[in-house]
Write a protein that holds these residues in place. Structure first.
Motif, mmCIF file in Angstrom:
data_model
loop_
_atom_site.group_PDB
_atom_site.id
_atom_site.type_symbol
_atom_site.label_atom_id
_atom_site.label_comp_id
_atom_site.label_asym_id
_atom_site.label_seq_id
_atom_site.Cartn_x
_atom_site.Cartn_y
_atom_site.Cartn_z
ATOM 1 N N SER A 1 0.828 -1.203 0.000
ATOM 2 C CA SER A 1 0.000 0.000 0.000
ATOM 3 C C SER A 1 0.862 1.252 0.000
ATOM 4 C CB SER A 1 -0.894 0.023 1.241
ATOM 5 O OG SER A 1 -1.727 -1.100 1.269
ATOM 6 N N PRO A 2 0.405 2.306 -0.645
ATOM 7 C CA PRO A 2 1.144 3.571 -0.605
ATOM 8 C C PRO A 2 0.928 4.281 0.728
ATOM 9 C CG PRO A 2 -0.887 3.863 -1.825
ATOM 10 C CD PRO A 2 -0.800 2.387 -1.466
ATOM 11 N N TRP A 3 1.889 5.116 1.119
ATOM 12 C CA TRP A 3 1.741 5.983 2.281
ATOM 13 C C TRP A 3 0.808 7.130 1.900
ATOM 14 C CZ3 TRP A 3 3.872 4.524 6.798
ATOM 15 C CH2 TRP A 3 4.955 3.662 6.766
ATOM 16 N N ALA A 4 0.184 7.745 2.895
ATOM 17 C CA ALA A 4 -0.682 8.907 2.632
ATOM 18 C C ALA A 4 0.110 10.006 1.933
ATOM 19 C CB ALA A 4 -1.307 9.427 3.927
ATOM 20 N N LYS A 5 1.367 10.194 2.324
ATOM 21 C CA LYS A 5 2.201 11.225 1.689
ATOM 22 C C LYS A 5 2.458 10.900 0.226
ATOM 23 C CE LYS A 5 6.372 13.994 2.168
ATOM 24 N NZ LYS A 5 5.900 14.804 1.093
ATOM 25 N N GLU A 6 2.686 9.629 -0.082
ATOM 26 C CA GLU A 6 2.893 9.232 -1.476
ATOM 27 C C GLU A 6 1.638 9.511 -2.305
ATOM 28 O OE1 GLU A 6 5.836 5.465 -1.679
ATOM 29 O OE2 GLU A 6 4.036 5.147 -0.451
ATOM 30 N N ILE A 7 0.485 9.189 -1.739
ATOM 31 C CA ILE A 7 -0.779 9.442 -2.439
ATOM 32 C C ILE A 7 -0.950 10.942 -2.642
ATOM 33 C CG2 ILE A 7 -3.292 9.242 -2.335
ATOM 34 C CD1 ILE A 7 -2.851 6.723 -0.565
ATOM 35 N N ALA A 8 -0.708 11.710 -1.587
ATOM 36 C CA ALA A 8 -0.870 13.166 -1.659
ATOM 37 C C ALA A 8 0.040 13.773 -2.716
ATOM 38 C CB ALA A 8 -0.597 13.793 -0.290
ATOM 39 N N ASP A 9 1.311 13.364 -2.714
ATOM 40 C CA ASP A 9 2.264 13.896 -3.691
ATOM 41 C C ASP A 9 1.876 13.510 -5.116
ATOM 42 O OD1 ASP A 9 3.714 14.987 -1.606
ATOM 43 O OD2 ASP A 9 5.284 13.456 -1.635
ATOM 44 N N ALA A 10 1.506 12.264 -5.308
ATOM 45 C CA ALA A 10 1.157 11.783 -6.644
ATOM 46 C C ALA A 10 -0.114 12.437 -7.172
ATOM 47 C CB ALA A 10 0.994 10.269 -6.633
ATOM 48 N N CYS A 11 -1.019 12.765 -6.264
ATOM 49 C CA CYS A 11 -2.326 13.283 -6.672
ATOM 50 C C CYS A 11 -2.459 14.787 -6.504
ATOM 51 C CB CYS A 11 -3.411 12.567 -5.866
ATOM 52 S SG CYS A 11 -3.371 10.786 -6.087
ATOM 53 N N SER A 12 -1.397 15.442 -6.062
ATOM 54 C CA SER A 12 -1.389 16.891 -5.857
ATOM 55 C C SER A 12 -2.508 17.363 -4.927
ATOM 56 C CB SER A 12 -1.475 17.629 -7.201
ATOM 57 O OG SER A 12 -0.379 17.309 -8.007
ATOM 58 N N ILE A 13 -2.687 16.642 -3.837
ATOM 59 C CA ILE A 13 -3.631 17.040 -2.805
ATOM 60 C C ILE A 13 -2.920 16.923 -1.459
ATOM 61 C CG2 ILE A 13 -5.727 16.463 -4.098
ATOM 62 C CD1 ILE A 13 -5.874 13.816 -2.645
ATOM 63 N N SER A 14 -3.501 17.499 -0.412
ATOM 64 C CA SER A 14 -2.865 17.459 0.899
ATOM 65 C C SER A 14 -3.040 16.095 1.564
ATOM 66 C CB SER A 14 -3.452 18.552 1.798
ATOM 67 O OG SER A 14 -4.779 18.218 2.152
ATOM 68 N N GLU A 15 -2.176 15.799 2.529
ATOM 69 C CA GLU A 15 -2.297 14.545 3.269
ATOM 70 C C GLU A 15 -3.617 14.484 4.028
ATOM 71 O OE1 GLU A 15 1.021 12.586 5.390
ATOM 72 O OE2 GLU A 15 2.200 14.287 4.646
ATOM 73 N N SER A 16 -4.066 15.622 4.557
ATOM 74 C CA SER A 16 -5.338 15.610 5.289
ATOM 75 C C SER A 16 -6.499 15.280 4.358
ATOM 76 C CB SER A 16 -5.576 16.935 6.013
ATOM 77 O OG SER A 16 -5.690 17.998 5.095
ATOM 78 N N THR A 17 -6.419 15.732 3.105
ATOM 79 C CA THR A 17 -7.456 15.399 2.129
ATOM 80 C C THR A 17 -7.410 13.904 1.809
ATOM 81 O OG1 THR A 17 -7.387 17.619 1.188
ATOM 82 C CG2 THR A 17 -8.338 15.894 -0.188
ATOM 83 N N VAL A 18 -6.210 13.364 1.671
ATOM 84 C CA VAL A 18 -6.062 11.923 1.435
ATOM 85 C C VAL A 18 -6.698 11.155 2.584
ATOM 86 C CG1 VAL A 18 -4.406 10.014 1.307
ATOM 87 C CG2 VAL A 18 -4.000 12.106 -0.010
ATOM 88 N N LYS A 19 -6.391 11.532 3.815
ATOM 89 C CA LYS A 19 -6.921 10.833 4.983
ATOM 90 C C LYS A 19 -8.441 10.922 5.029
ATOM 91 C CE LYS A 19 -2.662 11.347 7.555
ATOM 92 N NZ LYS A 19 -2.008 11.930 8.741
ATOM 93 N N TYR A 20 -8.981 12.095 4.685
ATOM 94 C CA TYR A 20 -10.432 12.270 4.633
ATOM 95 C C TYR A 20 -11.059 11.276 3.656
ATOM 96 C CZ TYR A 20 -14.900 14.337 3.289
ATOM 97 O OH TYR A 20 -16.227 14.530 2.993
ATOM 98 N N TYR A 21 -10.503 11.207 2.451
ATOM 99 C CA TYR A 21 -11.068 10.328 1.430
ATOM 100 C C TYR A 21 -10.813 8.851 1.719
ATOM 101 C CZ TYR A 21 -12.722 14.171 -1.358
ATOM 102 O OH TYR A 21 -13.424 15.266 -1.784
#
Length: 106
Positions: free
Chosen positions: A56-76
Motif C-alpha cells: 500500500s502507498p503511504w498517505a504522503k505518497e498518495i498526496a504527492d502523486a495526486c497533488s492534494i494534501s495529506e489531510s485530504t487523502v486521509k479524509y477520502y
C-alpha cells in the motif's frame, strides 16, 4: 485498532492524468465530498498495489502523486472505508475489499 489511529498510520510512482485534470479545476474537496476525487484516489491505490506486489502507498505518497494534501487523502481514505471499498489495517495497510493480487510470472 480504531479508524482514526489506522488512518494516521497509513501514509506513486506515477500521477494519473485524471488527477492533473481535476486539480486544475480548483480546491481539494474538503468542504464537500467530491466523488470524482474519491474514485481517482481509489483507482490510484489499486494501480499502486498492482505495481508494487500488493503493498500500500503511504498517505504522503498518495498526496504527492495526486497533488492534494495529506489531510485530504486521509479524509477520502476514511470515506472509502465507510463505503466498504477499502479496509484500513495496521501501519501502511490499505486492503481493497474484493481485491486479489495474482503472481505474474512473465
Amino acid at each position: 485498532m480504531d479508524n482514526k489511529k489506522a488512518i494516521d498510520e497509513v501514509s506513486g510512482d506515477s500521477r494519473p492524468a485524471a488527477f492533473e485534470e481535476d486539480s486544475q479545476s480548483g480546491g481539494e474537496g474538503m468542504n464537500e465530498d467530491n466523488p470524482t476525487i474519491r474514485q481517482l484516489l481509489f483507482d490510484y491505490i489499486v494501480n499502486y498495489k498492482r505495481q508494487h506486489d500488493g503493498l500500500s502507498p503511504w498517505a504522503k505518497e498518495i498526496a504527492d502523486a495526486c497533488s492534494i494534501s495529506e489531510s485530504t487523502v486521509k479524509y477520502y481514505l476514511l470515506r472509502l472505508e465507510n463505503e466498504g471499498r477499502i479496509r484500513l489495517n495496521h501501519r501502511r495497510g490499505i486492503e481493497v475489499i474484493g481485491g486479489g493480487w495474482e503472481y505474474d510470472d512473465h
